[in-house]
Design a protein around this motif. Sequence first.
Motif, PDB file in Angstrom:
ATOM      1  N   ALA A   1       1.118  19.693   5.393  1.00  0.00           N
ATOM      2  CA  ALA A   1       0.368  20.473   4.557  1.00  0.00           C
ATOM      3  C   ALA A   1       0.769  21.368   3.587  1.00  0.00           C
ATOM      4  CB  ALA A   1      -0.675  21.413   5.713  1.00  0.00           C
ATOM      5  N   GLY A   2       2.298  21.624   3.944  1.00  0.00           N
ATOM      6  CA  GLY A   2       2.877  22.242   2.677  1.00  0.00           C
ATOM      7  C   GLY A   2       2.766  23.896   3.033  1.00  0.00           C
ATOM      8  N   LEU A   3       2.121  24.208   4.255  1.00  0.00           N
ATOM      9  CA  LEU A   3       2.067  25.595   4.725  1.00  0.00           C
ATOM     10  C   LEU A   3       3.247  26.210   5.120  1.00  0.00           C
ATOM     11  CD1 LEU A   3      -1.172  25.525   6.655  1.00  0.00           C
ATOM     12  CD2 LEU A   3      -0.769  26.084   4.385  1.00  0.00           C
ATOM     13  N   LEU A   4       4.201  25.271   5.944  1.00  0.00           N
ATOM     14  CA  LEU A   4       5.739  25.359   6.010  1.00  0.00           C
ATOM     15  C   LEU A   4       6.632  24.439   5.160  1.00  0.00           C
ATOM     16  CD1 LEU A   4       5.667  25.803   9.934  1.00  0.00           C
ATOM     17  CD2 LEU A   4       5.953  27.610   8.409  1.00  0.00           C
ATOM     18  N   GLY A   5       7.782  25.058   4.810  1.00  0.00           N
ATOM     19  CA  GLY A   5       8.612  24.172   4.477  1.00  0.00           C
ATOM     20  C   GLY A   5       9.721  23.755   5.240  1.00  0.00           C
ATOM     21  N   PRO A   6      10.362  22.440   4.961  1.00  0.00           N
ATOM     22  CA  PRO A   6      11.156  22.032   6.077  1.00  0.00           C
ATOM     23  C   PRO A   6      12.623  22.790   5.803  1.00  0.00           C
ATOM     24  CG  PRO A   6      10.943  20.495   4.232  1.00  0.00           C
ATOM     25  CD  PRO A   6       9.918  21.552   4.134  1.00  0.00           C
ATOM     26  N   SER A   7      13.409  22.988   6.694  1.00  0.00           N
ATOM     27  CA  SER A   7      14.581  23.414   6.700  1.00  0.00           C
ATOM     28  C   SER A   7      15.685  22.492   6.064  1.00  0.00           C
ATOM     29  CB  SER A   7      15.307  23.891   8.131  1.00  0.00           C
ATOM     30  OG  SER A   7      14.287  24.889   8.556  1.00  0.00           O
TER      31      SER A   7
ATOM     32  N   MET B   1       0.643  -1.023   0.042  1.00  0.00           N
ATOM     33  CA  MET B   1      -0.202  -0.008  -0.145  1.00  0.00           C
ATOM     34  C   MET B   1       0.739   1.139  -0.136  1.00  0.00           C
ATOM     35  SD  MET B   1      -2.839   1.278   2.856  1.00  0.00           S
ATOM     36  CE  MET B   1      -3.640  -0.318   2.517  1.00  0.00           C
ATOM     37  N   THR B   2       0.547   2.355  -0.833  1.00  0.00           N
ATOM     38  CA  THR B   2       1.362   3.613  -0.871  1.00  0.00           C
ATOM     39  C   THR B   2       1.016   4.126   0.393  1.00  0.00           C
ATOM     40  OG1 THR B   2       1.346   3.553  -3.360  1.00  0.00           O
ATOM     41  CG2 THR B   2       1.796   5.542  -2.394  1.00  0.00           C
ATOM     42  N   PRO B   3       2.131   4.826   0.934  1.00  0.00           N
ATOM     43  CA  PRO B   3       1.964   5.712   2.118  1.00  0.00           C
ATOM     44  C   PRO B   3       1.046   6.990   1.776  1.00  0.00           C
ATOM     45  CG  PRO B   3       4.009   4.949   2.133  1.00  0.00           C
ATOM     46  CD  PRO B   3       3.506   4.456   0.670  1.00  0.00           C
ATOM     47  N   ALA B   4       0.459   7.448   2.715  1.00  0.00           N
ATOM     48  CA  ALA B   4      -0.336   8.867   2.190  1.00  0.00           C
ATOM     49  C   ALA B   4       0.388   9.978   2.831  1.00  0.00           C
ATOM     50  CB  ALA B   4      -1.766   9.033   3.021  1.00  0.00           C
ATOM     51  N   VAL B   5       1.369   9.777   3.717  1.00  0.00           N
ATOM     52  CA  VAL B   5       2.221  10.820   4.194  1.00  0.00           C
ATOM     53  C   VAL B   5       3.744  10.072   4.389  1.00  0.00           C
ATOM     54  CG1 VAL B   5       2.755  12.449   5.809  1.00  0.00           C
ATOM     55  CG2 VAL B   5       0.542  11.941   5.257  1.00  0.00           C
ATOM     56  N   GLU B   6       4.851  10.828   4.116  1.00  0.00           N
ATOM     57  CA  GLU B   6       5.845  10.294   4.250  1.00  0.00           C
ATOM     58  C   GLU B   6       6.906  11.290   4.621  1.00  0.00           C
ATOM     59  OE1 GLU B   6       7.517   6.721   1.838  1.00  0.00           O
ATOM     60  OE2 GLU B   6       6.390   8.017   0.524  1.00  0.00           O
ATOM     61  N   VAL B   7       7.019  11.551   5.948  1.00  0.00           N
ATOM     62  CA  VAL B   7       8.335  12.624   6.449  1.00  0.00           C
ATOM     63  C   VAL B   7       9.389  11.990   6.572  1.00  0.00           C
ATOM     64  CG1 VAL B   7       8.584  14.344   8.241  1.00  0.00           C
ATOM     65  CG2 VAL B   7       6.312  13.544   7.517  1.00  0.00           C
ATOM     66  N   LEU B   8      10.479  12.511   5.758  1.00  0.00           N
ATOM     67  CA  LEU B   8      12.023  11.799   5.649  1.00  0.00           C
ATOM     68  C   LEU B   8      12.945  12.882   6.228  1.00  0.00           C
ATOM     69  CD1 LEU B   8      11.068  10.795   1.888  1.00  0.00           C
ATOM     70  CD2 LEU B   8      11.011   9.148   4.108  1.00  0.00           C
ATOM     71  N   SER B   9      13.269  12.490   7.413  1.00  0.00           N
ATOM     72  CA  SER B   9      14.509  13.336   8.020  1.00  0.00           C
ATOM     73  C   SER B   9      14.145  15.014   7.917  1.00  0.00           C
ATOM     74  CB  SER B   9      15.785  13.241   7.334  1.00  0.00           C
ATOM     75  OG  SER B   9      16.101  11.621   7.589  1.00  0.00           O
ATOM     76  N   ALA B  10      13.056  15.422   7.939  1.00  0.00           N
ATOM     77  CA  ALA B  10      12.564  16.436   7.754  1.00  0.00           C
ATOM     78  C   ALA B  10      12.741  17.355   9.211  1.00  0.00           C
ATOM     79  CB  ALA B  10      11.008  16.787   7.378  1.00  0.00           C
ATOM     80  N   GLU B  11      13.373  18.539   9.149  1.00  0.00           N
ATOM     81  CA  GLU B  11      13.488  19.229  10.271  1.00  0.00           C
ATOM     82  C   GLU B  11      12.986  20.831   9.924  1.00  0.00           C
ATOM     83  OE1 GLU B  11      17.602  20.177  11.609  1.00  0.00           O
ATOM     84  OE2 GLU B  11      18.103  18.769  10.067  1.00  0.00           O
ATOM     85  N   LYS B  12      13.089  21.546  11.262  1.00  0.00           N
ATOM     86  CA  LYS B  12      12.667  22.912  10.776  1.00  0.00           C
ATOM     87  C   LYS B  12      13.234  24.076  11.980  1.00  0.00           C
ATOM     88  CE  LYS B  12      10.618  26.417   9.062  1.00  0.00           C
ATOM     89  NZ  LYS B  12      10.497  26.786   7.655  1.00  0.00           N
ATOM     90  N   THR B  13      14.166  24.816  11.387  1.00  0.00           N
ATOM     91  CA  THR B  13      15.059  25.876  12.356  1.00  0.00           C
ATOM     92  C   THR B  13      14.323  27.241  11.473  1.00  0.00           C
ATOM     93  OG1 THR B  13      16.681  24.411  12.256  1.00  0.00           O
ATOM     94  CG2 THR B  13      16.900  26.918  12.927  1.00  0.00           C
ATOM     95  N   TYR B  14      13.936  28.072  12.472  1.00  0.00           N
ATOM     96  CA  TYR B  14      13.218  29.152  11.838  1.00  0.00           C
ATOM     97  C   TYR B  14      14.449  30.375  11.883  1.00  0.00           C
ATOM     98  CZ  TYR B  14       8.609  27.603  12.710  1.00  0.00           C
ATOM     99  OH  TYR B  14       7.358  26.806  12.805  1.00  0.00           O
ATOM    100  N   PRO B  15      14.216  31.582  10.943  1.00  0.00           N
ATOM    101  CA  PRO B  15      15.175  32.396  10.786  1.00  0.00           C
ATOM    102  C   PRO B  15      15.882  32.926  12.095  1.00  0.00           C
ATOM    103  CG  PRO B  15      13.401  32.674   9.259  1.00  0.00           C
ATOM    104  CD  PRO B  15      12.773  31.755  10.317  1.00  0.00           C
ATOM    105  N   ASN B  16      14.946  32.918  12.956  1.00  0.00           N
ATOM    106  CA  ASN B  16      15.560  33.650  14.394  1.00  0.00           C
ATOM    107  C   ASN B  16      16.612  32.566  15.110  1.00  0.00           C
ATOM    108  OD1 ASN B  16      13.828  31.793  15.557  1.00  0.00           O
ATOM    109  ND2 ASN B  16      12.530  33.227  16.529  1.00  0.00           N
ATOM    110  N   GLY B  17      16.842  31.427  14.536  1.00  0.00           N
ATOM    111  CA  GLY B  17      17.604  30.390  15.081  1.00  0.00           C
ATOM    112  C   GLY B  17      16.952  29.296  15.974  1.00  0.00           C
ATOM    113  N   THR B  18      15.491  29.636  16.152  1.00  0.00           N
ATOM    114  CA  THR B  18      15.070  28.562  16.953  1.00  0.00           C
ATOM    115  C   THR B  18      14.776  27.135  16.154  1.00  0.00           C
ATOM    116  OG1 THR B  18      13.499  30.335  18.023  1.00  0.00           O
ATOM    117  CG2 THR B  18      12.814  27.950  18.106  1.00  0.00           C
TER     118      THR B  18
END
Length: 263
Positions: A52-58, A1-18
């Motif tokens: 959702a694509g509302l934020l892009g991963p760093s 079965m094809t996964p509906a969602v795959e998150v692959l080593s996705a991370e998020k750092t904001y411009p302020n360094g958080t």
Amino acid sequence: MTPAVEVLSAEKTYPNGTHALLPVELSVQEGEFVTLLGPSGCGKSTLLKMIAGLLGPSDGRVLLWRKPIAQLEASGHRLSFVFQDATLMPWARVMGNVRLPLDLAGVPKEQAEARVRNALRMVGLEKFESNLPRELSGGMQMRVSIARGLVTEPQLLLMDEPFGALDEITRNRLDSDLLELWQGKKLTVVFVTHSIYEAVYLSNRVVVMAARPGRIVDEVAIDEPYPRTADFRVSTQFSHYAKRLQDALLRASATDTDEAARA
């Protein structure tokens, strides 16, 4: 079965360094109901918005049905996002609020209104299409928000703590209604909550997250049949799952405290 969602080593750092989210690995199969559980600041909403694509991963990638999010529409799949607040237009009636995504997509009015009425039937508000939001209770306003999410006929429904501001009785009723919709429409759902009890009641699988920085620390499969009734909430099995999730959160909290003390 094809996964509906795959998150692959996705991370998020904001411009302020958080560093909001450490690299995450997560797969959600079609038809699953997966809940992201954890305290404020653990990255639940960040992860959901990345899906959702509302934020892009760093760094890393997020795929929907094995395709980048930008190719979702071309793949013939659709997603909808239900926010924590109902976010209704106060000047528009229920019909207009639910029809908004179809208006933005240029769907002809007659076709759009037929789909709106169908969505309102699914959430039990077919008699309220002419009401203004201020004439509805908080629970009814959230039903309108869910109908707006369903009107585009999505296969993937992303929900960011939609019932958190409601009283317990209303919240429990909407949880049960949501499970009926999930099963009836064969949806894939990724749901965010702070509530251990809501997570146990709803989910096939609960992903436990911790903060500083946000990360996944555990997963618990809720191996219980559907439909789930009020009796399940007071069963020994329910208590067992709730204890497992509570222990996972406590372990994560202890790790956070130790790391803060060493810093």
